[in-house]
Design a protein around this motif. Structure first.
Motif, PDB file in Angstrom:
ATOM      1  N   SER A 202       0.839  -1.207   0.000  1.00  0.00           N
ATOM      2  CA  SER A 202       0.000   0.000   0.000  1.00  0.00           C
ATOM      3  C   SER A 202       0.871   1.254   0.000  1.00  0.00           C
ATOM      4  O   SER A 202       0.487   2.290  -0.593  1.00  0.00           O
ATOM      5  CB  SER A 202      -0.906   0.004   1.237  1.00  0.00           C
ATOM      6  N   LEU A 203       2.023   1.204   0.648  1.00  0.00           N
ATOM      7  CA  LEU A 203       2.927   2.349   0.662  1.00  0.00           C
ATOM      8  C   LEU A 203       3.501   2.611  -0.742  1.00  0.00           C
ATOM      9  O   LEU A 203       3.835   3.758  -1.077  1.00  0.00           O
ATOM     10  CB  LEU A 203       4.064   2.103   1.674  1.00  0.00           C
ATOM     11  N   ALA A 204       3.592   1.537  -1.575  1.00  0.00           N
ATOM     12  CA  ALA A 204       4.081   1.746  -2.951  1.00  0.00           C
ATOM     13  C   ALA A 204       3.091   2.575  -3.765  1.00  0.00           C
ATOM     14  O   ALA A 204       3.471   3.388  -4.619  1.00  0.00           O
ATOM     15  CB  ALA A 204       4.328   0.395  -3.617  1.00  0.00           C
ATOM     16  N   GLY A 205       1.797   2.395  -3.504  1.00  0.00           N
ATOM     17  CA  GLY A 205       0.779   3.217  -4.141  1.00  0.00           C
ATOM     18  C   GLY A 205       0.667   3.000  -5.649  1.00  0.00           C
ATOM     19  O   GLY A 205       1.135   1.998  -6.196  1.00  0.00           O
ATOM     20  N   PRO A 206       0.053   3.961  -6.315  1.00  0.00           N
ATOM     21  CA  PRO A 206      -0.135   3.824  -7.766  1.00  0.00           C
ATOM     22  C   PRO A 206       1.189   3.803  -8.511  1.00  0.00           C
ATOM     23  O   PRO A 206       1.290   3.231  -9.606  1.00  0.00           O
ATOM     24  CB  PRO A 206      -0.959   5.051  -8.118  1.00  0.00           C
ATOM     25  N   SER A 207       2.235   4.402  -7.948  1.00  0.00           N
ATOM     26  CA  SER A 207       3.521   4.454  -8.646  1.00  0.00           C
ATOM     27  C   SER A 207       4.267   3.136  -8.588  1.00  0.00           C
ATOM     28  O   SER A 207       5.228   2.928  -9.338  1.00  0.00           O
ATOM     29  CB  SER A 207       4.401   5.561  -8.048  1.00  0.00           C
ATOM     30  N   ARG A 208       3.866   2.270  -7.708  1.00  0.00           N
ATOM     31  CA  ARG A 208       4.487   0.948  -7.506  1.00  0.00           C
ATOM     32  C   ARG A 208       5.997   1.047  -7.234  1.00  0.00           C
ATOM     33  O   ARG A 208       6.779   0.236  -7.668  1.00  0.00           O
ATOM     34  CB  ARG A 208       4.256   0.048  -8.734  1.00  0.00           C
ATOM     35  N   GLN A 209       6.363   2.088  -6.534  1.00  0.00           N
ATOM     36  CA  GLN A 209       7.781   2.270  -6.236  1.00  0.00           C
ATOM     37  C   GLN A 209       7.985   2.165  -4.706  1.00  0.00           C
ATOM     38  O   GLN A 209       7.205   2.706  -3.930  1.00  0.00           O
ATOM     39  CB  GLN A 209       8.279   3.621  -6.722  1.00  0.00           C
ATOM     40  N   HIS A 268      11.025  -7.390 -10.049  1.00  0.00           N
ATOM     41  CA  HIS A 268      11.099  -5.982  -9.706  1.00  0.00           C
ATOM     42  C   HIS A 268      12.180  -5.313 -10.540  1.00  0.00           C
ATOM     43  O   HIS A 268      13.088  -5.979 -11.071  1.00  0.00           O
ATOM     44  CB  HIS A 268      11.408  -5.823  -8.207  1.00  0.00           C
ATOM     45  N   THR A 269      12.046  -4.044 -10.587  1.00  0.00           N
ATOM     46  CA  THR A 269      13.002  -3.261 -11.375  1.00  0.00           C
ATOM     47  C   THR A 269      13.631  -2.225 -10.469  1.00  0.00           C
ATOM     48  O   THR A 269      12.924  -1.508  -9.731  1.00  0.00           O
ATOM     49  CB  THR A 269      12.303  -2.553 -12.543  1.00  0.00           C
ATOM     50  N   ASP A 270      14.945  -2.178 -10.501  1.00  0.00           N
ATOM     51  CA  ASP A 270      15.652  -1.193  -9.685  1.00  0.00           C
ATOM     52  C   ASP A 270      15.634   0.149 -10.379  1.00  0.00           C
ATOM     53  O   ASP A 270      15.928   0.258 -11.576  1.00  0.00           O
ATOM     54  CB  ASP A 270      17.110  -1.623  -9.470  1.00  0.00           C
ATOM     55  N   VAL A 271      15.246   1.157  -9.638  1.00  0.00           N
ATOM     56  CA  VAL A 271      15.226   2.526 -10.142  1.00  0.00           C
ATOM     57  C   VAL A 271      16.072   3.393  -9.231  1.00  0.00           C
ATOM     58  O   VAL A 271      16.601   2.930  -8.217  1.00  0.00           O
ATOM     59  CB  VAL A 271      13.788   3.053 -10.232  1.00  0.00           C
ATOM     60  N   GLU A 272      16.150   4.672  -9.584  1.00  0.00           N
ATOM     61  CA  GLU A 272      17.005   5.575  -8.810  1.00  0.00           C
ATOM     62  C   GLU A 272      16.481   5.752  -7.403  1.00  0.00           C
ATOM     63  O   GLU A 272      17.248   5.817  -6.443  1.00  0.00           O
ATOM     64  CB  GLU A 272      17.069   6.924  -9.527  1.00  0.00           C
ATOM     65  N   SER A 273      15.149   5.777  -7.222  1.00  0.00           N
ATOM     66  CA  SER A 273      14.582   5.985  -5.885  1.00  0.00           C
ATOM     67  C   SER A 273      14.471   4.695  -5.111  1.00  0.00           C
ATOM     68  O   SER A 273      14.149   4.700  -3.927  1.00  0.00           O
ATOM     69  CB  SER A 273      13.191   6.610  -5.994  1.00  0.00           C
ATOM     70  N   GLY A 274      14.673   3.551  -5.711  1.00  0.00           N
ATOM     71  CA  GLY A 274      14.602   2.291  -4.997  1.00  0.00           C
ATOM     72  C   GLY A 274      14.287   1.140  -5.908  1.00  0.00           C
ATOM     73  O   GLY A 274      15.111   0.720  -6.712  1.00  0.00           O
ATOM     74  N   VAL A 275      13.007   0.683  -5.843  1.00  0.00           N
ATOM     75  CA  VAL A 275      12.576  -0.479  -6.605  1.00  0.00           C
ATOM     76  C   VAL A 275      11.201  -0.203  -7.163  1.00  0.00           C
ATOM     77  O   VAL A 275      10.333   0.332  -6.473  1.00  0.00           O
ATOM     78  CB  VAL A 275      12.553  -1.752  -5.715  1.00  0.00           C
ATOM     79  N   ARG A 276      10.997  -0.614  -8.442  1.00  0.00           N
ATOM     80  CA  ARG A 276       9.678  -0.523  -9.050  1.00  0.00           C
ATOM     81  C   ARG A 276       9.105  -1.922  -9.093  1.00  0.00           C
ATOM     82  O   ARG A 276       9.724  -2.868  -9.565  1.00  0.00           O
ATOM     83  CB  ARG A 276       9.790   0.043 -10.459  1.00  0.00           C
TER      84      ARG A 276
END
Length: 780
Positions: A202-209, A268-276
């Motif tokens: 739920s904390l990932a929200g719509p952005s899934r990050q 999952h995909t690693d992004v600059e802010s963490g994980v997608r």
């Protein structure tokens, strides 16, 4: 009186006997102790079971009262935490749903606090955590402090709730309850792990990050809840619950959960802010809503089954206590009945044995011993016989019968030896007494012949005193051998004359002061015995008192008869010693005691004579520090003195005899006696030479006998030679000693040589010196 016998080991202490416990008490203890131990064990076991039952019921009641609100609070906090995470993620409609969850949480908190205050359990940690709920809600609404800190607060509250549940409801005393309750706590922890996954997604929200930390928490939650289910939940589930769990796991919603978890882990995909996160996470919310309800149902059913099992266990424990108490009470009653019957039977047999033993000890044996001592036959049929019983009581009875037989045989042998010794001692005393009587007669003849020589007369009187002492010792031997001292008197004797006769038997008679306070007389058959008894006490008093002190003997009538008191100035004697000496006066000693006190037998002789006369003799301390001997003669031995008898006071001894000073050529004469006030002149007979004579009474005088001592003429004062003390020879000599002497043959010409005469006198002197040496040894 001063002691006649050596004190010996008066201070010898005897070991204190331990106090014995009665057999009845031992038998009762034998029954009571195991019964008490069994009862105590039953009571302890019942108390433990009842306590365990109470604990189980208390846990069940607390779980029903507090467990449900506590579980509801945990679920509400998990839902509010998920909506708070959605609020931070900007999920559409999160604010409205969060408000609904907060209302549910507030109701759960209020119900929990209300029930927690009424409960004895401690939920301080939960209440302390809940106190910060409003502050963290404000942070979430204001978006301050960061989402991780706010979510961590909710996670901490939920962990505290789980710990409180585990602490309060997982310590049952029953192993089965503990085994059944273990999956419940693990299921709560596994449900919390799945709820954390829901919160993180739920904390990932719509952005899934997600941040890297959030992604790590998700991976940890997935691994933790899978490990809990596989290791701590499924293996401990009963068959029915396991099938229900398998249906949940096989459901499409649970499979969707597994697929999303695997996709997140691997896709999952690693992004600059963490994980997608992958796109599959979109189906998590609906799948979680379905399988979470099923898991909650499984948890609640599992918890209720544990509570039901606790109720059943408590009832089973109470039933076990009832059966334990009932069975133990029945067993105790049986044990008590058996012990009572056995004890009564044993005690009855022992009582019969005791009665037989007491009868033998108090009636049969004393009668047998008395018959043996009197020389009468004994019937062996009255003795207990050996029956040959095989049990313990029978063996004790047979052992007692053997002991009685041995004791009777010993008494037979002892009676035979005593009788033989008495005959032997009587024969010796008779022959020796005959010689002593002849020596006394010879001394009287010498006194008549040489009465004009005062120095020689004093020596003859000294020899006369020693000879009389020898005769008294011979009579002592006769008395201790079991004989009696018969009395030749045919007329009663005044007590004043009797005291004078007893004093004349003592070597140091001049120190004796006589006081006859009443006029009374003694029966003829008891005169010699009373005189001998008083002579022994007077001799003891003069021996053990200072040489210049007086010994007072006084007689007066009392309510019980005649009291004769002899008082000396001897050394102080302890009360224990008086008690010992009085015991010797009232108990016939065995020969072993007589052998140990061969030189001091006065008390034993006095005791024998007192027993024959039925008199009492008591030794006690006098007011002057010495010893007083009180003799009470019974009234049947006394007769009233005739009114014509003059009342007189006689001196202790006659007038003193002047004796010249000793010289080497002339032996010392006797010391001058002390003068004493008397009531009148004493009747004394005279010899042909004008000296006091010792009138001899016949062994059995008849009516024609001469007048008694009370009718004798008074002795006229002789200016040339004072009167000497009067002694009546053979007055109280034993019958065995009164053998008639053969008539003296006519004097034959002396054919002995001077050497033979000198040897005879030398033998006589040696014998006299031996007697004097023995008398000196008898002195203290």
């Amino acid at each position: 009186m001063s002691p006649i016998e050596p004190e010996g080991l008066r201070g010898q202490s005897t070991a204190r006997r331990r106090r014995r416990v009665r057999l009845r008490t031992l038998l009762i203890w034998l029954a009571v102790i195991p019964t008490a131990a069994m009862g105590t064990q039953v009571a302890v076991t019942a108390q433990r079971l009842l306590t365990q039952s109470e604990h189980l019921r208390a846990d069940v009641a607390a779980a029903e009262r507090i467990g449900v609100p506590l579980y509801t609070l945990m679920v509400d906090m998990q839902a509010e935490r998920t909506m708070t995470a959605g609020l931070w993620a900007g999920t559409a409609g999160a604010e409205e749903e969060l408000r609904i969850r907060r209302d549910a949480t507030d109701q759960g908190v209020a119900g929990f606090r209300r029930l927690a205050e009424a409960s004895n359990a401690s939920f301080d940690d939960v209440n302390r955590r809940l106190a910060g709920l409003a502050a963290y809600r404000q942070r979430a609404d204001a978006r301050t402090g960061g989402a991780d800190g706010t979510l961590a607060y909710y996670t901490g509250v939920i962990d505290t709730v789980i710990q409180a549940y585990q602490r309060e409801f997982s310590h049952a005393d029953d192993a089965d309850i503990v085994q059944e309750n273990r999956p419940v706590v693990s299921m709560l922890a596994a449900t919390e792990m799945v709820a954390r996954e829901d919160t993180i997604l739920s904390l990932a929200g719509p952005s899934r990050q997600l941040s890297a930390a959030g992604f790590d928490q998700f991976i940890s939650a997935v691994g933790a809840h899978r490990h809990l289910y596989e290791t701590w939940i499924v293996p401990y589930l009963p068959e029915r619950d396991r099938r229900f769990y398998e249906r949940i796991v096989a459901s499409p919603d649970w499979q969707t959960k597994l697929r999303i978890e695997n996709a997140i882990i691997s896709g999952h995909t690693d992004v600059e802010s963490g994980v997608r996160l992958p796109a599959e996470v979109a189906g998590w919310r609906s799948a979680h809503a379905n399988f979470s309800v099923q898991m909650a149902t499984l948890n609640i059913d599992r918890a209720r089954k544990v509570l039901t099992l606790g109720e059943a266990k408590a009832a089973e424990l109470e039933s076990e206590v009832a059966w334990l108490i009932g069975g133990s009470a029945g067993g105790l009653l049986v044990v008590v009945a058996v012990v009572v019957l056995t004890t009564r039977s044993l005690l009855r047999r022992l009582h019969d044995l005791h009665e037989r033993t007491v009868t033998v000890a108090e009636e049969t044996l004393p009668d047998i011993v008395d018959r043996l001592q009197r020389g009468r036959p004994v019937d062996d049929a009255v003795l207990p016989a050996v029956r040959g019983d095989g049990d313990e009581v029978g063996r004790i009875s047979d052992a007692f019968a053997r002991a009685v037989a041995v004791s009777v045989d010993g008494h037979r042998q002892l009676a035979a030896e005593r009788h033989g010794f008495g005959l032997f001692a009587t024969g010796i005393a008779s022959r020796t007494g005959n010689l002593v009587s002849r020596q006394l007669s010879l001394t009287e003849d010498l006194q008549d012949t040489f009465g004009h020589d005062e120095a020689l007369l004093a020596q003859l009187m000294r020899a006369d005193q020693l000879t009389v002492g020898m005769r008294r010792q011979i009579e002592n031997l006769l008395i201790l051998a079991g004989g009696e001292v018969p009395d030749p008197h045919t007329e009663p004797m005044r007590i004043a004359d009797l005291l004078r006769e007893a004093a004349a038997e003592v070597e140091d008679f001049r120190r004796i002061e006589r006081q006859a306070l009443d006029e009374t007389s003694v029966e003829p058959q008891a005169i010699s015995q009373v005189s001998h008894l008083l002579a022994e006490l007077l001799d003891n008093a003069t021996r053990f008192s200072p040489p210049r002190s007086k010994v007072v003997i006084r007689a007066e009538t009392v309510a019980d008869g005649l009291s004769v008191e002899i008082e000396d100035r001897g050394p102080r004697v302890s009360p224990e010693r008086y008690e010992e000496m009085n015991g010797r006066l009232h108990q016939a000693p065995p020969y072993s005691v007589l052998a140990q006190n061969a030189h001091r037998l006065g008390l034993f002789v006095v005791g024998h004579l007192a027993d024959q006369l039925r008199a009492t003799v008591t030794l006690r301390r006098s007011v002057y520090g010495g010893t007083s001997a009180v003799v009470i003669l019974p009234g049947e031995l006394l007769v009233a003195t005739g009114a014509e008898a003059p009342r007189e006071t006689a001196p202790a001894v006659p007038a003193p005899v002047p004796v010249p000073a000793p010289s080497p050529e002339r032996p010392a004469a006797l010391p001058a006696p002390r003068s004493a006030v008397e009531r009148g002149p004493e009747p004394v007979e005279h010899t042909a030479a004008g000296l006091p004579s010792r009138p001899v009474k016949p062994a059995a005088p008849g009516p024609a006998s001469g007048p008694g001592p009370e009718a004798r003429p008074a002795l006229a004062a002789a200016p040339a030679r004072p009167a000497l003390p009067e002694r009546v020879p053979q007055t109280h000599i034993a019958e065995q000693l009164r053998e008639p002497r053969a008539p003296e043959t006519a004097l034959r010409p002396d054919t002995e040589t001077p050497e033979e005469v000198a040897d005879a006198w030398a033998d006589y002197e040696r014998g006299t010196q031996t007697v004097e040496e023995e008398l000196r040894r008898d002195r203290p």
